[in-house]
Design a protein around this motif. Structure first.
Motif, PDB file in Angstrom:
ATOM      1  N   UNK A   1       0.823  -1.326   0.159  1.00  0.00           N
ATOM      2  CA  UNK A   1       0.035   0.085   0.099  1.00  0.00           C
ATOM      3  C   UNK A   1       1.133   1.269   0.027  1.00  0.00           C
ATOM      4  N   UNK A   2       0.190   2.252  -0.598  1.00  0.00           N
ATOM      5  CA  UNK A   2       1.114   3.546  -0.671  1.00  0.00           C
ATOM      6  C   UNK A   2       1.749   4.152   0.905  1.00  0.00           C
ATOM      7  N   UNK A   3       2.963   4.788   0.604  1.00  0.00           N
ATOM      8  CA  UNK A   3       3.380   5.496   2.046  1.00  0.00           C
ATOM      9  C   UNK A   3       3.684   6.722   1.757  1.00  0.00           C
ATOM     10  N   UNK A   4       3.248   7.696   2.811  1.00  0.00           N
ATOM     11  CA  UNK A   4       3.454   8.984   2.907  1.00  0.00           C
ATOM     12  C   UNK A   4       4.273   9.170   3.780  1.00  0.00           C
ATOM     13  N   UNK A   5       5.397   9.998   3.599  1.00  0.00           N
ATOM     14  CA  UNK A   5       6.269  10.400   4.698  1.00  0.00           C
ATOM     15  C   UNK A   5       5.786  12.010   4.958  1.00  0.00           C
ATOM     16  N   UNK A   6       5.386  12.167   6.121  1.00  0.00           N
ATOM     17  CA  UNK A   6       4.849  13.515   6.686  1.00  0.00           C
ATOM     18  C   UNK A   6       5.824  14.014   7.849  1.00  0.00           C
ATOM     19  N   UNK A   7       6.303  15.454   7.426  1.00  0.00           N
ATOM     20  CA  UNK A   7       7.160  15.995   8.209  1.00  0.00           C
ATOM     21  C   UNK A   7       6.662  17.443   8.669  1.00  0.00           C
ATOM     22  N   UNK A   8       6.312  17.666   9.809  1.00  0.00           N
ATOM     23  CA  UNK A   8       6.029  19.011  10.430  1.00  0.00           C
ATOM     24  C   UNK A   8       7.406  19.681  11.166  1.00  0.00           C
ATOM     25  N   UNK A   9       7.594  20.651  10.943  1.00  0.00           N
ATOM     26  CA  UNK A   9       8.698  21.536  11.710  1.00  0.00           C
ATOM     27  C   UNK A   9       8.249  22.896  12.390  1.00  0.00           C
ATOM     28  N   UNK A  10       7.056  23.338  12.409  1.00  0.00           N
ATOM     29  CA  UNK A  10       6.720  24.486  13.303  1.00  0.00           C
ATOM     30  C   UNK A  10       6.763  24.302  14.629  1.00  0.00           C
ATOM     31  N   UNK A  11       7.195  25.063  15.414  1.00  0.00           N
ATOM     32  CA  UNK A  11       7.406  24.945  16.843  1.00  0.00           C
ATOM     33  C   UNK A  11       6.147  25.207  17.476  1.00  0.00           C
ATOM     34  N   UNK A  12       5.036  25.523  17.160  1.00  0.00           N
ATOM     35  CA  UNK A  12       3.783  25.796  17.742  1.00  0.00           C
ATOM     36  C   UNK A  12       2.779  24.555  17.181  1.00  0.00           C
ATOM     37  N   UNK A  13       2.547  23.723  18.342  1.00  0.00           N
ATOM     38  CA  UNK A  13       1.573  22.724  18.195  1.00  0.00           C
ATOM     39  C   UNK A  13       0.181  23.028  17.767  1.00  0.00           C
ATOM     40  N   UNK A  14      -0.234  24.206  18.279  1.00  0.00           N
ATOM     41  CA  UNK A  14      -1.634  24.685  17.761  1.00  0.00           C
ATOM     42  C   UNK A  14      -1.412  26.079  17.117  1.00  0.00           C
ATOM     43  N   UNK A  15      -2.449  26.266  16.224  1.00  0.00           N
ATOM     44  CA  UNK A  15      -2.370  27.651  15.691  1.00  0.00           C
ATOM     45  C   UNK A  15      -1.547  27.934  14.558  1.00  0.00           C
ATOM     46  N   UNK A  16      -0.815  26.619  14.061  1.00  0.00           N
ATOM     47  CA  UNK A  16       0.155  26.749  13.034  1.00  0.00           C
ATOM     48  C   UNK A  16      -0.295  26.813  11.766  1.00  0.00           C
ATOM     49  N   UNK A  17      -0.181  27.570  10.857  1.00  0.00           N
ATOM     50  CA  UNK A  17      -0.832  27.695   9.441  1.00  0.00           C
ATOM     51  C   UNK A  17      -0.150  26.562   8.578  1.00  0.00           C
ATOM     52  N   UNK A  18       1.378  26.207   9.018  1.00  0.00           N
ATOM     53  CA  UNK A  18       1.770  25.027   7.957  1.00  0.00           C
ATOM     54  C   UNK A  18       1.140  23.828   8.648  1.00  0.00           C
TER      55      UNK A  18
END
Length: 214
Positions: A1-18
């Motif tokens: 099955x397909x695999x998605x690699x998801x990376x987040x780097x915003x320092x804000x856990x909430x209210x982050x646009x990215x």
């Protein structure tokens, strides 16, 4: 099955646009591939160590000749590179901090760039589509006063696209500081329009990429 690699780097856990936009993308991807795999790295919550002497030098030493410190350091680089190589698509949240990417994302980049493997004549992950959500508090679009300060898209296009051989797409929520900055009050309608478009683009891109690897 397909695999998605998801990376987040915003320092804000909430209210982050990215993070908000990567979440929209991921939800649509998972809706298209409910039995797929998502590898998730939150570089703010669990930052990677900076590339050090042991990890850097190990890439130029035969495995049998590495010191214990080199072996341990390179194990992380190998794991991160393998995640990239095995992904059918990559999603990266890359907010602009002081005109560039977060240092935590730069650390990830430094680990996965391995000469003769992920970069070189035949990059091991070449052709993999990567969607970068490049949020920013102002606007650095062509023709704006701060166009020359844009070092997120320029850098990641060169690094991910030209160096690693990935197929790079950008989603750019901009003017995210407008609601909180009185000096930018007149730009709030443009911010809101940009936000709507970013989420629409995230859904469309997730659907399109999910269909490609169905």
């Amino acid at each position: 099955m397909p695999t998605l690699l998801h990376i987040d780097s915003s320092v804000f856990p909430q209210g982050s646009a990215s993070r908000d936009v990567t979440t929209t993308f991921r939800k649509e991807w998972e809706a298209q591939h409910p039995n797929g795999t998502v590898i998730y790295r939150d570089l703010a919550a669990e930052p990677l160590p900076h590339l050090d002497l042991h990890g850097a030098s190990a890439a130029f030493v035969a495995p049998a000749d590495r010191t214990p410190e080199q072996t341990a350091a390179f194990a992380l680089r190998d794991a991160l590179a393998t995640e990239l190589e095995q992904a059918d698509a990559v999603l990266i949240g890359a907010p602009m901090y002081n005109f560039a990417i977060p240092s935590t994302l730069k650390a990830w980049v430094d680990h996965v760039v391995i000469a003769g493997r992920t970069v070189g004549d035949t990059p091991s992950a070449a052709g993999t589509p990567v969607t970068v959500v490049a949020s920013r508090g102002g606007s650095y679009a062509p023709g704006t006063p701060r166009e020359s300060f844009e070092f997120v898209q320029n850098y990641l296009q060169k690094l991910l696209g030209d160096f690693l051989g990935l197929e790079v797409h950008f989603i750019v929520p901009e003017l995210t500081a407008a609601p909180a900055n009185p000096a930018m009050a007149e730009l709030i309608p443009l911010f809101e329009a940009s936000k709507v478009k970013a989420h629409e683009d995230a859904v469309d891109k997730a659907k399109a990429l999910a269909a490609r690897v169905a």
